[in-house]
Design a protein around this motif. Structure first.
Motif, PDB file in Angstrom:
ATOM      1  N   TYR A 221      -1.070  -6.437  -7.278  1.00  0.00           N
ATOM      2  CA  TYR A 221      -0.885  -5.006  -7.506  1.00  0.00           C
ATOM      3  C   TYR A 221      -0.759  -4.648  -8.979  1.00  0.00           C
ATOM      4  O   TYR A 221      -0.749  -3.461  -9.320  1.00  0.00           O
ATOM      5  CB  TYR A 221       0.361  -4.516  -6.758  1.00  0.00           C
ATOM      6  CG  TYR A 221       0.171  -4.507  -5.264  1.00  0.00           C
ATOM      7  CD1 TYR A 221      -0.439  -3.430  -4.630  1.00  0.00           C
ATOM      8  CD2 TYR A 221       0.583  -5.583  -4.484  1.00  0.00           C
ATOM      9  CE1 TYR A 221      -0.622  -3.418  -3.254  1.00  0.00           C
ATOM     10  CE2 TYR A 221       0.399  -5.581  -3.113  1.00  0.00           C
ATOM     11  CZ  TYR A 221      -0.203  -4.499  -2.499  1.00  0.00           C
ATOM     12  OH  TYR A 221      -0.394  -4.497  -1.144  1.00  0.00           O
TER      13      TYR A 221
ATOM     14  N   ASP B 151      -3.594  -2.402 -10.319  1.00  0.00           N
ATOM     15  CA  ASP B 151      -3.530  -1.056  -9.735  1.00  0.00           C
ATOM     16  C   ASP B 151      -2.423  -0.234 -10.384  1.00  0.00           C
ATOM     17  O   ASP B 151      -2.605   0.968 -10.651  1.00  0.00           O
ATOM     18  CB  ASP B 151      -3.290  -1.139  -8.228  1.00  0.00           C
ATOM     19  CG  ASP B 151      -4.496  -1.679  -7.466  1.00  0.00           C
ATOM     20  OD1 ASP B 151      -5.626  -1.357  -7.870  1.00  0.00           O
ATOM     21  OD2 ASP B 151      -4.300  -2.418  -6.495  1.00  0.00           O
TER      22      ASP B 151
ATOM     23  N   ARG C  98      -3.589   0.856 -13.777  1.00  0.00           N
ATOM     24  CA  ARG C  98      -4.584   1.932 -13.683  1.00  0.00           C
ATOM     25  C   ARG C  98      -3.923   3.277 -13.424  1.00  0.00           C
ATOM     26  O   ARG C  98      -4.419   4.325 -13.857  1.00  0.00           O
ATOM     27  CB  ARG C  98      -5.588   1.620 -12.572  1.00  0.00           C
ATOM     28  CG  ARG C  98      -6.505   0.439 -12.873  1.00  0.00           C
ATOM     29  CD  ARG C  98      -7.560   0.258 -11.792  1.00  0.00           C
ATOM     30  NE  ARG C  98      -8.207  -1.053 -11.934  1.00  0.00           N
ATOM     31  CZ  ARG C  98      -8.003  -2.077 -11.128  1.00  0.00           C
ATOM     32  NH1 ARG C  98      -7.160  -1.963 -10.098  1.00  0.00           N
ATOM     33  NH2 ARG C  98      -8.621  -3.230 -11.337  1.00  0.00           N
ATOM     34  N   LEU C  99      -2.807   3.262 -12.690  1.00  0.00           N
ATOM     35  CA  LEU C  99      -2.072   4.502 -12.440  1.00  0.00           C
ATOM     36  C   LEU C  99      -1.301   4.984 -13.666  1.00  0.00           C
ATOM     37  O   LEU C  99      -0.760   6.095 -13.660  1.00  0.00           O
ATOM     38  CB  LEU C  99      -1.089   4.297 -11.279  1.00  0.00           C
ATOM     39  CG  LEU C  99      -1.689   4.218  -9.880  1.00  0.00           C
ATOM     40  CD1 LEU C  99      -0.616   3.863  -8.857  1.00  0.00           C
ATOM     41  CD2 LEU C  99      -2.365   5.528  -9.503  1.00  0.00           C
TER      42      LEU C  99
ATOM     43  N   LYS D  77       0.826  -1.206   0.000  1.00  0.00           N
ATOM     44  CA  LYS D  77       0.000   0.000   0.000  1.00  0.00           C
ATOM     45  C   LYS D  77       0.864   1.261   0.000  1.00  0.00           C
ATOM     46  O   LYS D  77       0.550   2.244  -0.661  1.00  0.00           O
ATOM     47  CB  LYS D  77      -0.921  -0.017   1.215  1.00  0.00           C
ATOM     48  CG  LYS D  77      -1.997  -1.107   1.150  1.00  0.00           C
ATOM     49  CD  LYS D  77      -2.903  -1.059   2.374  1.00  0.00           C
ATOM     50  CE  LYS D  77      -3.972  -2.151   2.289  1.00  0.00           C
ATOM     51  NZ  LYS D  77      -4.856  -2.149   3.482  1.00  0.00           N
TER      52      LYS D  77
ATOM     53  N   LEU E 129       2.432   1.731  -3.456  1.00  0.00           N
ATOM     54  CA  LEU E 129       1.401   2.153  -4.402  1.00  0.00           C
ATOM     55  C   LEU E 129       1.037   3.615  -4.180  1.00  0.00           C
ATOM     56  O   LEU E 129       0.811   4.368  -5.139  1.00  0.00           O
ATOM     57  CB  LEU E 129       0.169   1.264  -4.238  1.00  0.00           C
ATOM     58  CG  LEU E 129      -0.768   1.156  -5.447  1.00  0.00           C
ATOM     59  CD1 LEU E 129      -0.057   0.523  -6.632  1.00  0.00           C
ATOM     60  CD2 LEU E 129      -2.008   0.350  -5.089  1.00  0.00           C
ATOM     61  N   GLU E 130       1.000   4.033  -2.917  1.00  0.00           N
ATOM     62  CA  GLU E 130       0.700   5.435  -2.618  1.00  0.00           C
ATOM     63  C   GLU E 130       1.805   6.353  -3.137  1.00  0.00           C
ATOM     64  O   GLU E 130       1.528   7.452  -3.646  1.00  0.00           O
ATOM     65  CB  GLU E 130       0.528   5.617  -1.113  1.00  0.00           C
ATOM     66  CG  GLU E 130       0.096   7.022  -0.701  1.00  0.00           C
ATOM     67  CD  GLU E 130      -1.187   7.457  -1.372  1.00  0.00           C
ATOM     68  OE1 GLU E 130      -1.269   8.660  -1.728  1.00  0.00           O
ATOM     69  OE2 GLU E 130      -2.108   6.632  -1.555  1.00  0.00           O
TER      70      GLU E 130
ATOM     71  N   MET F 103       3.679   5.717  -5.737  1.00  0.00           N
ATOM     72  CA  MET F 103       3.464   5.778  -7.184  1.00  0.00           C
ATOM     73  C   MET F 103       2.342   6.753  -7.529  1.00  0.00           C
ATOM     74  O   MET F 103       2.450   7.546  -8.475  1.00  0.00           O
ATOM     75  CB  MET F 103       3.118   4.387  -7.716  1.00  0.00           C
ATOM     76  CG  MET F 103       4.260   3.405  -7.729  1.00  0.00           C
ATOM     77  SD  MET F 103       3.768   1.842  -8.524  1.00  0.00           S
ATOM     78  CE  MET F 103       5.290   0.893  -8.365  1.00  0.00           C
ATOM     79  N   ARG F 104       1.258   6.695  -6.762  1.00  0.00           N
ATOM     80  CA  ARG F 104       0.128   7.587  -7.017  1.00  0.00           C
ATOM     81  C   ARG F 104       0.554   9.044  -6.843  1.00  0.00           C
ATOM     82  O   ARG F 104       0.139   9.938  -7.611  1.00  0.00           O
ATOM     83  CB  ARG F 104      -1.013   7.235  -6.073  1.00  0.00           C
ATOM     84  CG  ARG F 104      -2.300   8.008  -6.337  1.00  0.00           C
ATOM     85  CD  ARG F 104      -3.453   7.505  -5.478  1.00  0.00           C
ATOM     86  NE  ARG F 104      -3.897   6.186  -5.928  1.00  0.00           N
ATOM     87  CZ  ARG F 104      -3.702   5.052  -5.255  1.00  0.00           C
ATOM     88  NH1 ARG F 104      -3.057   5.079  -4.092  1.00  0.00           N
ATOM     89  NH2 ARG F 104      -4.139   3.906  -5.715  1.00  0.00           N
ATOM     90  N   GLU F 105       1.391   9.294  -5.839  1.00  0.00           N
ATOM     91  CA  GLU F 105       1.858  10.655  -5.576  1.00  0.00           C
ATOM     92  C   GLU F 105       2.656  11.204  -6.747  1.00  0.00           C
ATOM     93  O   GLU F 105       2.408  12.331  -7.213  1.00  0.00           O
ATOM     94  CB  GLU F 105       2.707  10.667  -4.305  1.00  0.00           C
ATOM     95  CG  GLU F 105       3.335  12.011  -3.983  1.00  0.00           C
ATOM     96  CD  GLU F 105       4.328  11.927  -2.837  1.00  0.00           C
ATOM     97  OE1 GLU F 105       5.277  12.738  -2.820  1.00  0.00           O
ATOM     98  OE2 GLU F 105       4.163  11.045  -1.963  1.00  0.00           O
TER      99      GLU F 105
ATOM    100  N   ARG G  88       2.813  10.058  -9.835  1.00  0.00           N
ATOM    101  CA  ARG G  88       1.997  10.117 -11.057  1.00  0.00           C
ATOM    102  C   ARG G  88       1.117  11.362 -11.047  1.00  0.00           C
ATOM    103  O   ARG G  88       0.866  11.965 -12.089  1.00  0.00           O
ATOM    104  CB  ARG G  88       1.125   8.868 -11.170  1.00  0.00           C
ATOM    105  CG  ARG G  88       1.852   7.635 -11.634  1.00  0.00           C
ATOM    106  CD  ARG G  88       2.341   7.768 -13.077  1.00  0.00           C
ATOM    107  NE  ARG G  88       1.225   7.851 -14.004  1.00  0.00           N
ATOM    108  CZ  ARG G  88       1.252   8.501 -15.159  1.00  0.00           C
ATOM    109  NH1 ARG G  88       2.342   9.164 -15.516  1.00  0.00           N
ATOM    110  NH2 ARG G  88       0.205   8.520 -15.952  1.00  0.00           N
ATOM    111  N   GLY G  89       0.662  11.768  -9.840  1.00  0.00           N
ATOM    112  CA  GLY G  89      -0.146  12.979  -9.729  1.00  0.00           C
ATOM    113  C   GLY G  89       0.609  14.221 -10.130  1.00  0.00           C
ATOM    114  O   GLY G  89       0.000  15.243 -10.487  1.00  0.00           O
TER     115      GLY G  89
END
Length: 534
Positions: A393, A396, A399-400, A355, A358-359, A361-363, A365-366
């Motif tokens: 994963y 996910d 999707r990112l 998690k 993944l967070e 990566m999300r950060e 990518r944002g």
């Protein structure tokens, strides 16, 4: 030592962990009583030794470190052996696994020879893969000037992996935590660090599947830091001389003769001769040593290692509140990724972002950063149980918008260029990351829970556009000639694997190169494999 036991070890760990919860502790084997510890420190480089003189005369600035990447296993092995042969004062050697095969025995014999010349040899091994090898290790430890210590040793059942875990059933939390570091320092002047253990398949010495891996040669300003990290482990309370773990009544002279027998030419031939140049066009490091001048890339760099206290789960805290472990490898690599602006490429044979990952990566990518990931396919991995964690994963990450490539054992074997890695390339073992095309991580850390929580790791962060670009070129070859690109089928979230074969796009709808049995087993074990133990 010995061949890698494969996925059954993870299942055994899982079973023993569950049993330790069900039963109360009692009758558990323990390590022998406390002993008198003899601390020692790394010896600094000296111009009185050839390696020291060469390193000092080659360094253009006292604040810079010199590097040479070693993607070719045969060159990486040759470098270690040459440093051991030319060392005159000290060798500090730290490894997770040294196989009892031709390469492992030759490596140990080379360390023995250095000790007999009067070199102080400090050899630190993790104790997980030493099952059944006590005779060989005790024989080596009988060598004058050579001390062999074991990290987090097993107290009993040492003849087999099952026996030692069973004897430590109620101490599972401790013995499940291992030292995954890989480091080799010669005369306090030159070093090798990276992802390789010591064994045939890491150094292109087998006709079977060789690992694709990555090490780097190091000299200059970073060496004292690496030496201090070694000392931190060598003098740790979680480390013991092998003689305090395994009792023996065999006289020292007899053990020395036994080592000679076990590692003689009949069972331990010399490694294969080297090619003139490696994948990056470099000649063997011995040519530089003969010339008295190192041809390296000189730049700024940092080195980190996790605390050996991780073996007891100790975490920095203030008033009971956990603190960030700012000296850990993972923390510093993730921080470099978070500071990135344009892109990050991650190479990890065992990839379970969790998690937190993944967070992260999300950060990024944002903020518009591109993410590219290279890992093993189901058919290429030597740890299929880990693949179940990665598989959770994969959607996910797609999707990112992450670009995912999975190494194909079949495609690498068909690739002429990748054949330079070995007669048969089947598996990825390199651990690296490139941020913004100018910051490079090389080390022992996988991007998975075991490296994050259970194992200790070592890693180098190198600030060099030239070296980062070298790694990206190697990765591009892997992507184009040895891997499948993973994607969602257009308009769906059904996963596909895509490759370019002879200029034509090939699309697969199931795990590539795998059998129906492989895929069936994956489905059966996936619900039973807790992420925390992978």
């Amino acid at each position: 030592m010995g061949a890698r036991p494969g996925p059954w070890l993870q299942w055994m760990r899982l079973g023993l962990a569950l049993m330790s919860v069900l039963f109360f502790a009692g009758g558990c084997a323990t390590l022998p009583a406390e002993f008198e510890r003899t601390p020692s420190k790394a010896l600094p480089a000296s111009a009185d030794t050839p390696l020291g003189r060469i390193a000092q005369s080659s360094q253009p600035d006292p604040d810079l470190s010199g590097f040479r990447l070693m993607p070719g296993g045969d060159f990486a092995l040759h470098t270690r052996l040459e440093l051991a042969r030319r060392a005159q004062r000290t060798l500090d050697v730290q490894y997770y696994q040294i196989y009892n095969d031709e390469t492992g025995r030759y490596f140990l014999r080379t360390l023995r020879d250095a000790a007999l010349r009067g070199v102080r040899v400090r050899l630190l091994m993790d104790d997980l893969y030493t099952s059944g090898e006590d005779e060989l290790l005790l024989a080596l430890a009988a060598t004058p000037n050579l001390e062999l210590r074991l990290f987090n040793p097993f107290p009993a059942g040492r003849g087999s992996m099952l026996g030692r875990f069973s004897a430590s059933l109620f101490d599972f939390t401790r013995v499940n935590r291992r030292m995954h570091n890989k480091l080799f320092i010669a005369d306090g002047a030159m070093a090798v660090a990276g992802g390789r253990n010591i064994g045939n398949e890491y150094f292109r010495q087998t006709a079977g599947a060789n690992f694709i891996d990555l090490d780097t040669f190091v000299a200059g300003a970073l060496i004292p830091r690496l030496a201090s990290l070694f000392d931190q482990y060598w003098n740790s309370e979680h480390v013991r001389p092998i003689e305090t773990v395994v009792a023996t009544a065999v006289p020292r002279e007899q053990r020395q003769r036994r080592f000679e027998e076990l590692t003689g030419p009949a069972t331990t031939p010399a490694p294969r001769p080297l090619a003139p140049n490696d994948l990056l066009g470099y000649s063997p490091i011995v040519e530089d040593l003969k010339a008295g001048k190192l041809d390296l890339i000189w730049t700024r760099a940092e080195a980190y290692a996790d605390s050996p206290d991780r073996v007891i789960g100790r975490q920095a805290n203030y008033g009971g509140i956990p603190l960030l472990d700012v000296d850990s490898v993972r923390y510093n690599v993730i921080e470099q990724i978070r500071r990135g602006r344009s892109d990050v490429t991650i190479v990890s044979p065992y990839l379970i972002p969790g998690k937190g990952g993944l967070e992260a990566m999300r950060e990024v990518r944002g903020r518009g950063m591109k993410i590219s990931v290279v890992t093993n396919s189901l058919a290429a991995t030597d740890e299929p149980v880990v693949h179940t964690g990665y598989r959770r994963y994969r959607p996910d990450m797609l999707r990112l918008g992450a670009e995912i490539h999975e190494l194909s054992s079949q495609r690498t074997r068909r690739s002429v260029r990748l054949g330079l890695f070995g007669t048969q390339v089947g598996r990825l073992h390199a651990k690296s990351a490139v941020i913004d095309g100018r910051v490079l991580f090389v080390g022992s850390m996988n991007f998975d829970p075991r490296s994050d929580v259970h194992n200790t790791e070592i890693g180098l962060i190198i600030f060099s556009r030239e070296m980062a670009q070298q790694v990206l070129k190697l990765i591009d070859v892997l992507k184009q000639q040895g891997a499948y690109r993973v994607r969602f089928a257009p308009g769906t979230e059904r996963i596909e694997w895509v490759s370019d074969e002879g200029g034509e796009e090939q699309v697969l709808t199931s795990e590539p190169d795998s059998t129906l049995w492989d895929r069936l087993m994956l489905e059966l074990i996936a619900p039973l494999a807790p992420e925390s133990l992978l």
